[in-house]
Design an enzyme around this catalytic site. Structure first.
Site, PDB file in Angstrom:
ATOM      1  N   GLY A  19     -22.730 -94.687  61.283  1.00  0.00           N
ATOM      2  CA  GLY A  19     -22.507 -93.348  60.739  1.00  0.00           C
ATOM      3  C   GLY A  19     -23.457 -93.122  59.563  1.00  0.00           C
ATOM      4  N   GLY A  20     -23.114 -92.162  58.719  1.00  0.00           N
ATOM      5  CA  GLY A  20     -24.001 -91.810  57.611  1.00  0.00           C
ATOM      6  C   GLY A  20     -24.280 -92.979  56.680  1.00  0.00           C
ATOM      7  N   GLY A  22     -24.053 -96.340  57.210  1.00  0.00           N
ATOM      8  CA  GLY A  22     -24.841 -97.407  57.828  1.00  0.00           C
ATOM      9  C   GLY A  22     -26.287 -96.996  57.999  1.00  0.00           C
ATOM     10  CD  GLN A 245      -8.697 -86.459  50.171  1.00  0.00           C
ATOM     11  OE1 GLN A 245      -9.732 -86.441  50.842  1.00  0.00           O
ATOM     12  NE2 GLN A 245      -8.669 -86.247  48.885  1.00  0.00           N
ATOM     13  CG  HIS A 247      -8.319 -81.633  54.190  1.00  0.00           C
ATOM     14  ND1 HIS A 247      -8.041 -80.285  54.190  1.00  0.00           N
ATOM     15  CD2 HIS A 247      -9.597 -81.754  53.767  1.00  0.00           C
ATOM     16  CE1 HIS A 247      -9.114 -79.625  53.788  1.00  0.00           C
ATOM     17  NE2 HIS A 247     -10.074 -80.499  53.518  1.00  0.00           N
ATOM     18  CD  GLU A 260     -11.578 -78.836  48.936  1.00  0.00           C
ATOM     19  OE1 GLU A 260     -11.162 -79.905  49.408  1.00  0.00           O
ATOM     20  OE2 GLU A 260     -11.965 -78.738  47.757  1.00  0.00           O
ATOM     21  CB  SER A 407     -16.712 -88.562  51.435  1.00  0.00           C
ATOM     22  OG  SER A 407     -17.074 -89.484  52.435  1.00  0.00           O
TER      23      SER A 407
HETATM   24  C1  LIG Z   1     -13.558 -83.376  59.907  1.00  0.00           C
HETATM   25  C2  LIG Z   1     -14.089 -83.987  58.657  1.00  0.00           C
HETATM   26  C3  LIG Z   1     -14.901 -83.243  57.802  1.00  0.00           C
HETATM   27  C4  LIG Z   1     -15.404 -83.805  56.638  1.00  0.00           C
HETATM   28  N1  LIG Z   1     -16.199 -83.050  55.799  1.00  0.00           N
HETATM   29  C5  LIG Z   1     -16.700 -83.624  54.689  1.00  0.00           C
HETATM   30  C6  LIG Z   1     -17.551 -82.890  53.810  1.00  0.00           C
HETATM   31  O1  LIG Z   1     -17.857 -81.728  54.038  1.00  0.00           O
HETATM   32  N2  LIG Z   1     -18.024 -83.516  52.705  1.00  0.00           N
HETATM   33  C7  LIG Z   1     -17.720 -84.808  52.397  1.00  0.00           C
HETATM   34  O2  LIG Z   1     -18.183 -85.319  51.385  1.00  0.00           O
HETATM   35  N3  LIG Z   1     -16.940 -85.534  53.237  1.00  0.00           N
HETATM   36  C8  LIG Z   1     -16.437 -84.982  54.367  1.00  0.00           C
HETATM   37  N4  LIG Z   1     -15.640 -85.720  55.190  1.00  0.00           N
HETATM   38  C9  LIG Z   1     -15.516 -87.169  54.976  1.00  0.00           C
HETATM   39  C10 LIG Z   1     -16.782 -87.861  55.511  1.00  0.00           C
HETATM   40  O3  LIG Z   1     -17.309 -87.158  56.595  1.00  0.00           O
HETATM   41  C11 LIG Z   1     -16.507 -89.288  55.947  1.00  0.00           C
HETATM   42  O4  LIG Z   1     -15.835 -89.951  54.930  1.00  0.00           O
HETATM   43  C12 LIG Z   1     -17.831 -89.982  56.219  1.00  0.00           C
HETATM   44  O5  LIG Z   1     -18.573 -89.285  57.171  1.00  0.00           O
HETATM   45  C13 LIG Z   1     -17.645 -91.408  56.669  1.00  0.00           C
HETATM   46  O6  LIG Z   1     -18.934 -91.905  56.944  1.00  0.00           O
HETATM   47  P1  LIG Z   1     -19.161 -93.419  57.304  1.00  0.00           P
HETATM   48  O7  LIG Z   1     -20.616 -93.630  57.544  1.00  0.00           O
HETATM   49  O8  LIG Z   1     -18.495 -94.267  56.288  1.00  0.00           O
HETATM   50  O9  LIG Z   1     -18.362 -93.617  58.664  1.00  0.00           O
HETATM   51  P2  LIG Z   1     -18.491 -92.885  60.092  1.00  0.00           P
HETATM   52  O10 LIG Z   1     -19.398 -91.731  60.083  1.00  0.00           O
HETATM   53  O11 LIG Z   1     -17.100 -92.710  60.555  1.00  0.00           O
HETATM   54  O12 LIG Z   1     -19.190 -94.000  60.946  1.00  0.00           O
HETATM   55  C14 LIG Z   1     -18.524 -95.193  61.292  1.00  0.00           C
HETATM   56  C15 LIG Z   1     -19.349 -95.911  62.323  1.00  0.00           C
HETATM   57  O13 LIG Z   1     -18.769 -97.194  62.548  1.00  0.00           O
HETATM   58  C16 LIG Z   1     -18.618 -97.398  63.940  1.00  0.00           C
HETATM   59  N5  LIG Z   1     -17.549 -98.381  64.113  1.00  0.00           N
HETATM   60  C17 LIG Z   1     -16.250 -98.307  63.759  1.00  0.00           C
HETATM   61  N6  LIG Z   1     -15.617 -99.451  64.067  1.00  0.00           N
HETATM   62  C18 LIG Z   1     -16.555-100.261  64.619  1.00  0.00           C
HETATM   63  C19 LIG Z   1     -16.529-101.568  65.136  1.00  0.00           C
HETATM   64  N7  LIG Z   1     -15.425-102.300  65.207  1.00  0.00           N
HETATM   65  N8  LIG Z   1     -17.689-102.088  65.603  1.00  0.00           N
HETATM   66  C20 LIG Z   1     -18.832-101.371  65.590  1.00  0.00           C
HETATM   67  N9  LIG Z   1     -18.910-100.122  65.111  1.00  0.00           N
HETATM   68  C21 LIG Z   1     -17.777 -99.593  64.631  1.00  0.00           C
HETATM   69  C22 LIG Z   1     -18.357 -96.009  64.496  1.00  0.00           C
HETATM   70  O14 LIG Z   1     -18.591 -95.960  65.860  1.00  0.00           O
HETATM   71  C23 LIG Z   1     -19.378 -95.223  63.677  1.00  0.00           C
HETATM   72  O15 LIG Z   1     -20.662 -95.384  64.217  1.00  0.00           O
HETATM   73  C24 LIG Z   1     -15.103 -85.145  56.335  1.00  0.00           C
HETATM   74  C25 LIG Z   1     -14.284 -85.890  57.187  1.00  0.00           C
HETATM   75  C26 LIG Z   1     -13.761 -85.307  58.310  1.00  0.00           C
HETATM   76  C27 LIG Z   1     -12.816 -86.107  59.133  1.00  0.00           C
END
Ligand SMILES: Cc1cc2nc3c(=O)[nH]c(=O)nc-3n(C[C@H](O)[C@H](O)[C@H](O)COP(=O)(O)OP(=O)(O)OC[C@H]3O[C@@H](n4cnc5c(N)ncnc54)[C@H](O)[C@@H]3O)c2cc1C
Length: 596
Positions: A19-20, A22, A245, A247, A260, A407
């Site tokens: 995700g973002g 990584g 959290q 929402h 929001e 986030s």
């Molecule tokens: C609908 C929604 C809207 C949001 N809008 C905002 C916003 O406007 N502004 C803001 O600041 N935040 C926002 N957030 C929060 C923010 O988007 C998330 O906290 C953030 O995108 C998480 O990013 P990440 O890279 O940590 O994880 P993710 O983007 O969730 O990526 C996780 C990755 O890990 C992989 N993964 C998971 N488990 C495993 C495993 N066991 N083995 C291998 N891969 C695995 C997944 O497939 C994915 O590729 C929002 C959240 C949601 C739910």
């Protein structure tokens, strides 16, 4: 049944989760050290399907050229929003790095929305203020209401350019070590049914959240808290798991997020009598108070009989009123969210009231790290070679309540910091793995395939999710939490009786869900135990029986759970460096009152 390793592969940097967080970490390493062999694993069919792509509203950062906003205001808002539980060294580091990250994204092609003068447009979000709470701050930059997609497109392009390798539709099932040092992970590839060991000089956990623990959630299907299981299985702690959290505006029924942004552009919350009720709960900030406060306000209205009951949704809700907003706002600023209302509840947000209710959204707790993203083994010691970034990590930028748009800011800044720190590991030799490689994974999966019994994965999973939403939700109380802990243990016992219908390894979705169920159960047990243990109210963790903050609990909790349900808890002090260093605004960073 004997399961075995199909192959072992090696790389420099292994990123678990694409995700973002990584991808930002990978981009940093590939930019600073071209030619580095980076492998990223993702559960989804394509990195772009990661949860970050769904982020809507924007990302906070203070523009140094802004005539009224200042980084110290953003630090204060984050600290106050966190209910005085964020680590101030982390808050300062992230806030100070924020604007450079916006420029980094922009320079690599992200299409931020612009204002009439052609500058980056900015919008307000809950709890973000200028001059220490005086008025709302215009601090969030955005790309319409699909900011996360813009970030993911940009990052994906960068890492492809740097030569990253992806392993899709695969799950990291176990961390591998060389002595104390993390040196790789076991990966189960869903399509081939193969188990692969990946050796690496450094490993980054970037696996997102655990929202699927709850029945009503904004989170995607993949957010099953795998990272929490991986950590506790490796004997590592999880920090502040009870900090969850909710929402305020989940679309009633599915719980899908209505950003929001709706409140930022002027949406008004109304109860059954069409009363705009937020003034009662947050006289100054009203709809733009932080999420924990708004979520409790909505639930309180519903409890007091001012909710709306509609047979179609079979759950009470309140309204968000967008009818008064000008046509161009609907068209240019909230097109995506408006389409969600149309699609999921058949409501035209221009003409009709939109039904919403709080929905689980974000996990502030997670795998503890320092301000470089290095994972902590205990309050003093890091795990060599292991990093955690993004929602799965808990550097504690958000404390017990995350402000909207903080986030995305966290994941790109911490992604960068962790990438920079990981570079230190990449010059040396690949460490040799020790122990029986993958033995835990093989035993676990063999047991899933061999168990005979009557229980079904889907049934246990749905019971768990309903239990968590009911007993460990917006309002929590001792009796309910005790019941939750007992019932989670019972559900774990039921899970041991699950017989899979299909016993193949390849393309066996039921097998994957069985493994995820164990991770959900582990995550739920950690969250419920943390909530039971913390006898006070902080941000998203609200105990009706202890509605105030307790000065005895001004510290983080580290939960260790080597055996299911047997939890050991240690304390970690909250970093208060901004307060302790003195300076002109030091008193704003003490244990301040939280009124909006
Ligand atoms: C609908 C929604 C809207 C949001 N809008 C905002 C916003 O406007 N502004 C803001 O600041 N935040 C926002 N957030 C929060 C923010 O988007 C998330 O906290 C953030 O995108 C998480 O990013 P990440 O890279 O940590 O994880 P993710 O983007 O969730 O990526 C996780 C990755 O890990 C992989 N993964 C998971 N488990 C495993 C495993 N066991 N083995 C291998 N891969 C695995 C997944 O497939 C994915 O590729 C929002 C959240 C949601 C739910």
């Amino acid at each position: 049944m004997k399961l075995r390793l199909s192959k072992t592969i090696s790389c420099d940097l292994l990123i678990l989760g694409a995700g973002g967080a990584g991808l930002r970490c990978a981009a940093e390493v590939l930019e600073k050290r071209p030619g580095t062999k980076v492998v990223a694993i993702t559960k989804v069919a394509h990195p772009q399907k990661s949860h970050t792509s769904t982020a809507q509203g924007g990302l906070a950062a203070v523009d140094p050229k802004d005539p009224v906003d200042k980084p110290v205001y953003h630090m204060f808002d984050t600290w106050k929003g966190s209910d005085c539980m964020a680590d101030q060294n982390v808050v300062r580091k992230i806030v100070e790095a924020g604007w450079d990250e916006i420029l980094w994204l922009e320079n690599r092609g992200m299409h931020f929305s612009r204002d009439m003068d052609g500058r980056l447009a900015k919008r307000t979000f809950g709890g973000h203020t200028i001059n220490f709470g005086e008025a709302s701050a215009y601090r969030a930059v955005f790309e319409a209401d699909r900011t996360g997609k813009g970030i993911m497109d940009t990052l994906w392009g960068e890492v492809l350019r740097g030569g990253i390798s992806f392993i899709h539709q695969s799950m990291a099932t176990e961390l591998l070590f060389s002595g104390e040092r993390c040196a790789g992970a076991m990966v189960f590839c869903q399509k081939s049914g193969e188990f692969v060991a990946i050796k690496a000089k450094a490993v980054v956990l970037a696996m997102g959240g655990c929202g699927q623990v709850f029945k009503v959630t904004t989170n995607c299907r993949q957010n099953t808290g795998d990272h929490l299981s991986l950590a506790v299985q490796a004997g590592l702690p999880v920090m502040d798991p009870e900090a969850v959290q909710f929402h305020p505006t989940g679309i009633v029924g599915p719980g899908i997020l209505a950003s929001e942004t709706l409140r930022s552009v002027g949406g008004i919350l109304r109860n059954r009598d069409l009363e705009a009720f937020m003034e009662k709960y947050a006289p100054k900030m009203r709809e733009l108070a932080p999420r924990d406060l708004v979520a409790r306000a909505i639930e309180t209205e519903i409890r007091e009989g001012k909710g709306v009951f509609n047979q179609d949704h079979s759950i009470e809700h309140v309204w968000i009123d967008l009818r008064h907003l000008p046509e161009h706002v609907h068209r240019t600023q909230i097109p995506e969210v408006a389409s969600f209302f149309k699609k999921f509840v058949n409501v035209d947000s221009r003409k009709e009231l939109c039904p919403i209710r709080p929905s689980n959204h974000y996990h502030m707790g997670g795998v503890p790290t320092n301000s470089d993203g290095e994972v902590l083994r205990d309050p003093q010691k890091t795990v060599p070679g292991l990093f955690a970034v993004g929602e799965c990590a808990c550097a504690s930028f958000h404390g017990f309540n995350r402000l909207g748009t903080n986030s995305l800011l966290e994941l790109i800044t911490m992604g960068r910091f962790a990438g920079q720190k990981a570079l230190e590991y990449l010059e040396g030799e690949l460490p040799e793995l020790c122990g029986d490689i993958g033995e835990n994974t093989f035993q676990t999966f063999a047991a899933y395939l061999q168990t005979k019994g009557q229980a079904k994965v889907g049934d246990v999973r749905e019971k768990l999710r309903a239990l968590m939403t009911e007993k460990v939700g917006v309002f929590r109380v001792e009796g309910g939490l005790r019941e939750a802990v007992t019932q989670i243990a019972e559900l774990k016992a039921q899970a041991m009786e699950i017989a899979l219908v299909t016993r193949d390894l390849a393309m066996n979705q039921e097998l994957v869900e069985r493994w995820e169920l164990d991770n959900l159960l582990t995550s739920a047990m950690l969250i419920a135990t943390g909530a039971l243990h913390r006898k006070d109210s902080r941000g998203g963790h609200f105990r009706e029986d202890y509605p105030q903050r307790s000065p005895d609990l001004d510290s983080h909790s580290l939960l260790y759970m080597e055996e299911f349900g047997k939890v050991k808890i240690e304390k970690k002090p909250v970093d208060m460096s901004l307060f302790n260093e003195g300076g002109p605004h030091a008193e704003k960073f003490g244990m301040i009152e939280r009124k909006y």
